[in-house]
Design a protein around this motif. Sequence first.
Motif, PDB file in Angstrom:
ATOM      1  N   MET A   1       0.834  -1.206   0.000  1.00 45.07           N
ATOM      2  CA  MET A   1       0.000   0.000   0.000  1.00 45.07           C
ATOM      3  C   MET A   1       0.865   1.251   0.000  1.00 45.07           C
ATOM      4  SD  MET A   1      -3.263   0.902   2.443  1.00 45.07           S
ATOM      5  CE  MET A   1      -2.334   0.721   3.962  1.00 45.07           C
ATOM      6  N   ASP A   2       1.929   1.254   0.789  1.00 41.93           N
ATOM      7  CA  ASP A   2       2.848   2.391   0.839  1.00 41.93           C
ATOM      8  C   ASP A   2       3.479   2.638  -0.528  1.00 41.93           C
ATOM      9  OD1 ASP A   2       4.185   4.485   1.934  1.00 41.93           O
ATOM     10  OD2 ASP A   2       5.695   3.283   2.975  1.00 41.93           O
ATOM     11  N   ASN A   3       3.875   1.570  -1.202  1.00 42.27           N
ATOM     12  CA  ASN A   3       4.480   1.688  -2.534  1.00 42.27           C
ATOM     13  C   ASN A   3       3.481   2.238  -3.551  1.00 42.27           C
ATOM     14  OD1 ASN A   3       6.929   0.675  -1.637  1.00 42.27           O
ATOM     15  ND2 ASN A   3       6.428  -1.447  -2.168  1.00 42.27           N
ATOM     16  N   PHE A   4       2.237   1.799  -3.452  1.00 41.35           N
ATOM     17  CA  PHE A   4       1.208   2.283  -4.373  1.00 41.35           C
ATOM     18  C   PHE A   4       1.046   3.791  -4.228  1.00 41.35           C
ATOM     19  CE2 PHE A   4      -3.144   3.533  -5.335  1.00 41.35           C
ATOM     20  CZ  PHE A   4      -3.341   2.990  -6.593  1.00 41.35           C
ATOM     21  N   PHE A   5       0.926   4.276  -3.003  1.00 42.20           N
ATOM     22  CA  PHE A   5       0.727   5.706  -2.804  1.00 42.20           C
ATOM     23  C   PHE A   5       1.969   6.522  -3.147  1.00 42.20           C
ATOM     24  CE2 PHE A   5      -2.868   4.314  -0.027  1.00 42.20           C
ATOM     25  CZ  PHE A   5      -3.865   4.945  -0.748  1.00 42.20           C
ATOM     26  N   SER A   6       3.124   5.923  -3.035  1.00 39.67           N
ATOM     27  CA  SER A   6       4.351   6.618  -3.460  1.00 39.67           C
ATOM     28  C   SER A   6       4.316   6.879  -4.955  1.00 39.67           C
ATOM     29  CB  SER A   6       5.583   5.773  -3.100  1.00 39.67           C
ATOM     30  OG  SER A   6       5.726   5.666  -1.707  1.00 39.67           O
ATOM     31  N   ARG A   7       3.779   5.917  -5.706  1.00 39.98           N
ATOM     32  CA  ARG A   7       3.677   6.088  -7.163  1.00 39.98           C
ATOM     33  C   ARG A   7       2.587   7.091  -7.543  1.00 39.98           C
ATOM     34  NH1 ARG A   7       4.165   0.456  -6.719  1.00 39.98           N
ATOM     35  NH2 ARG A   7       1.954   0.117  -7.226  1.00 39.98           N
ATOM     36  N   CYS A   8       1.684   7.378  -6.603  1.00 42.91           N
ATOM     37  CA  CYS A   8       0.581   8.322  -6.866  1.00 42.91           C
ATOM     38  C   CYS A   8       0.924   9.752  -6.449  1.00 42.91           C
ATOM     39  CB  CYS A   8      -0.674   7.879  -6.117  1.00 42.91           C
ATOM     40  SG  CYS A   8      -1.394   6.341  -6.716  1.00 42.91           S
ATOM     41  N   ALA A   9       2.146   9.992  -6.040  1.00 43.07           N
ATOM     42  CA  ALA A   9       2.521  11.288  -5.438  1.00 43.07           C
ATOM     43  C   ALA A   9       2.204  12.481  -6.327  1.00 43.07           C
ATOM     44  CB  ALA A   9       3.994  11.269  -5.069  1.00 43.07           C
ATOM     45  N   THR A  10       2.324  12.327  -7.657  1.00 44.52           N
ATOM     46  CA  THR A  10       2.136  13.465  -8.566  1.00 44.52           C
ATOM     47  C   THR A  10       0.781  13.448  -9.280  1.00 44.52           C
ATOM     48  OG1 THR A  10       3.227  12.240 -10.351  1.00 44.52           O
ATOM     49  CG2 THR A  10       4.625  13.652  -8.957  1.00 44.52           C
ATOM     50  N   GLU A  11      -0.098  12.535  -8.892  1.00 44.32           N
ATOM     51  CA  GLU A  11      -1.398  12.416  -9.564  1.00 44.32           C
ATOM     52  C   GLU A  11      -2.299  13.604  -9.223  1.00 44.32           C
ATOM     53  OE1 GLU A  11      -2.330  10.212 -11.779  1.00 44.32           O
ATOM     54  OE2 GLU A  11      -0.495   9.019 -11.646  1.00 44.32           O
ATOM     55  N   ASP A  12      -3.082  14.071 -10.225  1.00 44.05           N
ATOM     56  CA  ASP A  12      -4.014  15.172  -9.972  1.00 44.05           C
ATOM     57  C   ASP A  12      -5.337  14.681  -9.400  1.00 44.05           C
ATOM     58  OD1 ASP A  12      -4.649  13.911 -12.417  1.00 44.05           O
ATOM     59  OD2 ASP A  12      -5.735  15.688 -13.137  1.00 44.05           O
ATOM     60  N   VAL A  13      -5.721  13.446  -9.774  1.00 46.09           N
ATOM     61  CA  VAL A  13      -6.960  12.869  -9.257  1.00 46.09           C
ATOM     62  C   VAL A  13      -6.732  11.404  -8.878  1.00 46.09           C
ATOM     63  CG1 VAL A  13      -8.558  14.380 -10.497  1.00 46.09           C
ATOM     64  CG2 VAL A  13      -7.747  12.281 -11.594  1.00 46.09           C
ATOM     65  N   ILE A  14      -7.476  10.961  -7.879  1.00 44.51           N
ATOM     66  CA  ILE A  14      -7.482   9.547  -7.503  1.00 44.51           C
ATOM     67  C   ILE A  14      -8.937   9.148  -7.258  1.00 44.51           C
ATOM     68  CG2 ILE A  14      -6.867   7.860  -5.721  1.00 44.51           C
ATOM     69  CD1 ILE A  14      -4.229   9.257  -5.390  1.00 44.51           C
ATOM     70  N   ALA A  15      -9.351   8.075  -7.899  1.00 49.86           N
ATOM     71  CA  ALA A  15     -10.738   7.608  -7.780  1.00 49.86           C
ATOM     72  C   ALA A  15     -10.832   6.489  -6.756  1.00 49.86           C
ATOM     73  CB  ALA A  15     -11.241   7.124  -9.137  1.00 49.86           C
TER      74      ALA A  15
END
Length: 404
Positions: free
Chosen positions: A23-37
């Motif tokens: 889970m930590d790795n997933f959110f690290s990859r989402c650091a620059t995302e503008d939206v998350i569904a």
Amino acid sequence: MKIEFDPHPFIDNPRVIETTEEMDNFFSRCATEDVIAVDIESAGFYRYYGRVNLIQIASRKEAAIIDPQKIEDFSAFQNFANASSCLWLFHGGDYDISMLAKDLGIYIPRMFDTRKAAEITGMTELGLRALTEKYLGFTLDKRLQRCDWSKRPLTRAMKEYGLLDAVCLIPVYDCLKSELETLNRMDWVMEECDYIARHAKEFQEQEADPYAFRIKGASKLSLRSQAILKEIWSLREKIAAKLDRAPFMLLSNQALIEIARQVPRTVSGMLVIKSVNRDFLNRYGSELQVAIKAGMKAPLTDLERPFKPKEKEFLLTAWEGELAKSLREIRDSIAEKLNIPPAVLAPMHSIYDLAKIRPNTVGLLLQSEILHEWQTQILAEGFLDILRQEPPKTAKSKRRRRKR
């Protein structure tokens, strides 16, 4: 507006996150995302306790399922939600973000509700299925909507079904955002969504209702039967809580009513009642008999919900009723021009409150917080003309002369 969107790259090999590290790795990859569904699944239909049983989450690049039944530490999710500047996408998000906050301590700071957005654009079909048909050109399969999401292992069909809802939210959001910006209504939606997020953060558990045993049909029972119903209903609740099963799956409401009405003295007497679950009787028949006997001896008091008259401060006078009628007519006329449901522009309870309190300036209207800011901007001019009216003076009653 319709766009081409292929969800298969996101769902064909569904990934399930079962550890804190993943889970930590997933959110690290989402650091620059503008939206998350985000979409959640709960087995509340099958279980006594409403819990988050599955979290489906998607960015523009990848999607995954987070399994709360395998992960105990959600600090990675909590920290990302607090620190990230991304916009969180939900559909009918009131329930989802409340459950995330209550069950997992995850507070969503900024959210966009595609259902609320569709309503404010003027759509009448507000389900996610309708939105995917309109914007993405395909129909969501909702056959698994009522499946038991607490069961493990998850089938491939369950994984794909769950992920698809989250994956579709991002392109649907892009289409709705474009429409809202064209209509100059994006600020309206964001204000409504801010209220939803704030309410979830202030969520408080409701107190247990002492009259919850008064199910459909209870009012037709005698007082003694109502006392029995109260005892057997309480027993069913106790067993359901212990087993974490939905109460109606153990013993239906109809069965409770029939037992309370017929007052069977033995387990074999209960078997005659068609609606009674035989498995439940085999396991808990003796306890049910004890509950019936307790109901036979219980005092016949506190069985009916006490009548609560409306407080005078909430009752409208005849003149205030006329004000409310005028406010409603103005609201309906403006809503029709904007092509949105009147209740979205101003619910009736807000109109009644305004007629009672009568704020007569824009500042007082905003200060009352009866309407949201965007609603006030639209309605203020028409509403204030009504709210500035002075109440009629009470005419002095003429004293009648007594006949001699």
